[in-house]
Design an enzyme around this catalytic site. Structure first.
Site, PDB file in Angstrom:
ATOM      1  N   TRP A 138      -1.561  -7.188 -10.718  1.00 37.06           N
ATOM      2  CA  TRP A 138      -1.797  -7.689  -9.362  1.00 37.06           C
ATOM      3  C   TRP A 138      -2.909  -8.728  -9.472  1.00 37.06           C
ATOM      4  O   TRP A 138      -4.010  -8.425  -9.896  1.00 37.06           O
ATOM      5  CB  TRP A 138      -2.201  -6.540  -8.444  1.00 37.06           C
ATOM      6  N   ASN A 188      -6.996  -3.222 -16.332  1.00 35.15           N
ATOM      7  CA  ASN A 188      -7.181  -3.107 -14.886  1.00 35.15           C
ATOM      8  C   ASN A 188      -8.670  -3.265 -14.589  1.00 35.15           C
ATOM      9  O   ASN A 188      -9.502  -2.717 -15.310  1.00 35.15           O
ATOM     10  CB  ASN A 188      -6.735  -1.733 -14.379  1.00 35.15           C
ATOM     11  N   GLY A 189      -9.000  -3.947 -13.512  1.00 34.20           N
ATOM     12  CA  GLY A 189     -10.400  -4.131 -13.159  1.00 34.20           C
ATOM     13  C   GLY A 189     -10.769  -5.598 -13.113  1.00 34.20           C
ATOM     14  O   GLY A 189      -9.903  -6.482 -13.138  1.00 34.20           O
ATOM     15  N   GLU A 220      -5.186   3.373  13.186  1.00 31.85           N
ATOM     16  CA  GLU A 220      -4.273   3.663  12.079  1.00 31.85           C
ATOM     17  C   GLU A 220      -2.871   3.129  12.363  1.00 31.85           C
ATOM     18  O   GLU A 220      -2.218   2.573  11.483  1.00 31.85           O
ATOM     19  CB  GLU A 220      -4.238   5.174  11.815  1.00 31.85           C
ATOM     20  N   LYS A 257      -0.823   0.372  10.144  1.00 30.96           N
ATOM     21  CA  LYS A 257       0.518   0.592   9.595  1.00 30.96           C
ATOM     22  C   LYS A 257       1.453  -0.554   9.951  1.00 30.96           C
ATOM     23  O   LYS A 257       2.237  -1.018   9.124  1.00 30.96           O
ATOM     24  CB  LYS A 257       1.104   1.911  10.124  1.00 30.96           C
ATOM     25  N   HIS A 269     -13.660  -5.831  28.585  1.00 29.94           N
ATOM     26  CA  HIS A 269     -14.784  -6.526  27.964  1.00 29.94           C
ATOM     27  C   HIS A 269     -14.319  -7.601  26.983  1.00 29.94           C
ATOM     28  O   HIS A 269     -15.065  -7.976  26.079  1.00 29.94           O
ATOM     29  CB  HIS A 269     -15.695  -5.520  27.261  1.00 29.94           C
ATOM     30  N   LYS A 286      -1.339   0.224  -4.061  1.00 30.67           N
ATOM     31  CA  LYS A 286      -1.536   1.605  -3.638  1.00 30.67           C
ATOM     32  C   LYS A 286      -2.962   2.080  -3.872  1.00 30.67           C
ATOM     33  O   LYS A 286      -3.606   2.607  -2.979  1.00 30.67           O
ATOM     34  CB  LYS A 286      -0.548   2.512  -4.379  1.00 30.67           C
TER      35      LYS A 286
END
Length: 604
Positions: A74, A100-101, A481, A485, A504, A599
């Site tokens: 990614w 990774n990282g 939430e 989604k 407001h 994820k």
């Protein structure tokens, strides 16, 4: 945020690695690659932008070897491309690494290496580490890796192959998960047990600052300083079938429908009818210590943060302890005051979320007591905290969290009830709440039974360019939430506000083209919520209400069964998961792999 798979043994490695990568696709990625130690010597690599299937199509039929590493990437440094995909090789083609990282000082190291004549073939930070290992004069691969890691700043989970050391894979961890799989005369490594459970359920999870050498019939662990460590394998509780789609079209749909069983699982064995409370043996917090708590601070990111908001409200209501939730990513950067009388709770589905883990480590350094609320047994946060609660949702493969969100909120209800009964919550209230908790699985099934009606509503609202979500007090985190989604999987812009805040500012957005989803529980704020619906309707805004009874001012109402008012948010979030799912489905989105998301977020 990416996926690592490695194998050393007697079997043909390429099919095993490709299978492992396929099991990690849910983590989110944009390219993939594979490197093996060939039987005739040297390393062979294949890389491809796109999905694992594109990589598989490029792998030659004759790609033999019994040792290899693979990766799904990614992008953090450099756009998605074949060149930027892992594994990366050093200048001589002898070293291959998957990572990774993020290497924070990559720019500085890259400049030094370039000045020394190193030619870089990618834009990644990872390639820096490959060249450092390749140029090391140390005699062993372990020492080459150790020397190179001493030069970098940042986070990593790595696996390294070297053509001169074909009998081993060297791995290391600092802030990004690395799990060893122990087989019979074969060893595996991965960033997630999902890639391992088809072959072994015996695993060793590395700690930060720890390395390991894998050989076909042996492994050993040690620190980056070279000191030996003791590692005892544990058994993974989930089987390979848990990661299958089970006849559903998507993992998200499967996981939404699994919530009946998942909630039953988090409750099982924890209710104590004799004293109208619950058993949470993993807290490592006795009654005297619990009574000494003066404040509760809950830390999480994204969905876990929203679950923490509901949890904070439950703790205040039931235990009468001041409680609040905060994004872990903000908490760790604002130099917070760490109070010895405060109980800190770290929330993470994976137990590896970097911002949450870093906050835990900072809190522990300052002497705080930290509990974990996590799903993955043996994960980093579970190991670093003083105690906690496992939410037992089972494997959650879809990038967006559904059943784990619900189970996390139920786990907070258990924690709040436990703390409340230690303090001033009455036996009668304890019995009332236990009865409500036991009703949840049946009521969740009732909500899921409305899927066809919710699907029709989703198709009607799918053409909206933007949506507003509102709720008051207990309903506000549910609105947050639900808004998240919808954004994550449909890509429709959505905002969530407390219903009391409409006038407001946000009321300026209300118009016929802006639907509002309103959380309207039948509680002491019912008339206040209905007044908000009147304000919206006066400006011709379409309204979808999630409520316990039909709402006259709403264009549509999704009816949810009534539970105890403290537990109502658990049920009111579930139809909105289905709404987001079917909205995304109507728009043709890749629901399990939403764009730009992963994820398990193991980088900042």
């Amino acid at each position: 945020m990416c996926g690592i798979v490695g194998y050393i043994g007697r079997r043909d490695v390429a099919p095993l690695l490709l299978e492992g990568l396929a099991r990690l696709e849910y983590r989110g990625y944009d390219s993939a690659g594979i490197a093996i130690a060939g039987k005739s010597g040297g390393l062979k690599t294949v890389k491809a932008k796109g999905r694992v299937r594109e990589l598989e199509a490029r792998v030659p039929k004759r790609f033999a070897g019994t040792t290899g590493i693979a990766h799904t990437r990614w992008a953090t440094h450099g756009a998605p491309s074949d060149e930027n995909a892992h594994p990366h090789l050093d200048g001589e083609g002898k070293v291959a690494i998957v990572h990774n990282g993020i290497i924070d000082n990559a720019t500085e190291l890259r400049a030094k290496l370039t000045a020394d004549g190193v030619v870089f073939l990618s834009e990644t930070d990872t390639e820096v580490l490959t060249h450092l290992i390749g140029r090391s004069q140390a005699e062993t691969l372990e020492d080459k890796v150790r020397q190179s890691l001493a030069l970098i700043e940042g986070t990593y989970g790595i696996a390294v192959l070297h053509a001169d050391f074909p009998d081993r894979i060297v791995v290391a961890r600092n802030g990004s998960p690395v799990v060893l799989g122990i087989g019979e005369k074969e060893m595996f490594v991965a960033s997630d047990v999902a890639a391992l459970v088809a072959h072994t359920r015996q695993v060793v999870t590395l700690d930060d600052g720890e390395m390991a050498t894998l050989k076909a019939d042996d492994f050993r662990t040690y620190t980056t300083d070279g000191a030996r460590t003791t590692a005892s394998p544990t058994t993974v509780e989930w089987e390979a079938e848990s990661y299958d789609m089970g006849g559903h079209d998507t993992y998200m749909h499967k996981e939404i429908t699994e919530q009946v069983e998942a909630v039953d699982r988090v409750l099982r064995g924890r209710i104590d009818d004799r004293f109208s409370t619950v058993h949470l043996g993993g807290l490592n917090l006795d009654a005297r210590e619990a009574r000494a708590v003066r404040r509760v601070k809950i830390l999480g990111c994204g969905t876990s943060y929203h679950a923490g908001m509901i949890g904070a409200g439950l703790i205040e209501e039931l235990a009468r302890i001041p409680a609040d939730a905060e994004p872990a990513s903000e908490f760790r950067y604002r130099n917070p005051v760490v109070d010895p009388d405060t109980l800190y709770v770290a929330v993470s589905q994976s137990g590896e979320t970097y911002d949450v883990l870093a906050a835990v480590q900072e809190l522990k350094r300052k002497g705080a007591r930290v509990l974990g609320v996590v799903n993955v047994v043996g994960s980093a946060i579970a190991r670093e905290t003083d105690g906690g609660v496992y939410v037992h949702a089972g494997p959650e493969v879809c990038v967006v969290s559904t059943k784990c969100f619900t189970n996390t909120v139920v786990a907070f209800a258990l924690l709040a009830l436990h703390l409340g009964r230690i303090r001033d919550l009455s036996v009668a209230d304890g019995k009332r709440l236990i009865a409500g908790l036991r009703r949840l699985p049946e009521q969740i099934a009732e909500v899921l039974g409305q899927e066809e009606e919710i699907k029709k509503l989703a198709e009607e609202y799918a053409q909206a360019k933007s949506m507003m979500f509102i709720g008051r007090v207990r309903g506000y985190p549910v609105a947050l939430e639900a808004s998240l989604k919808l954004k994550e999987i449909s890509y429709i812009h959505a905002e969530a506000y407390p219903a009391s805040e409409l006038k407001h500012g946000p009321l300026a957005l209300i118009e016929p083209a802006m639907p509002t989803v309103a959380i309207v529980p039948d509680d002491d704020l019912l008339e206040k919520n209905r007044a908000a619906l009147e304000e919206i309707k006066a400006r011709s805004g379409p309204i979808l209400a999630v409520a316990h009874s039909e709402q006259e001012r709403a264009d549509h109402t999704i009816l949810v069964p009534k539970n105890e008012h403290e537990l109502d948010p658990i049920l009111m979030g579930i139809p909105l998961q289905l709404l987001a799912y079917h909205t995304a489905l109507a728009l043709g989105r890749d629901i399990d792999k939403p764009r730009n998301l992963a994820k398990s977020v193991t980088v900042e």
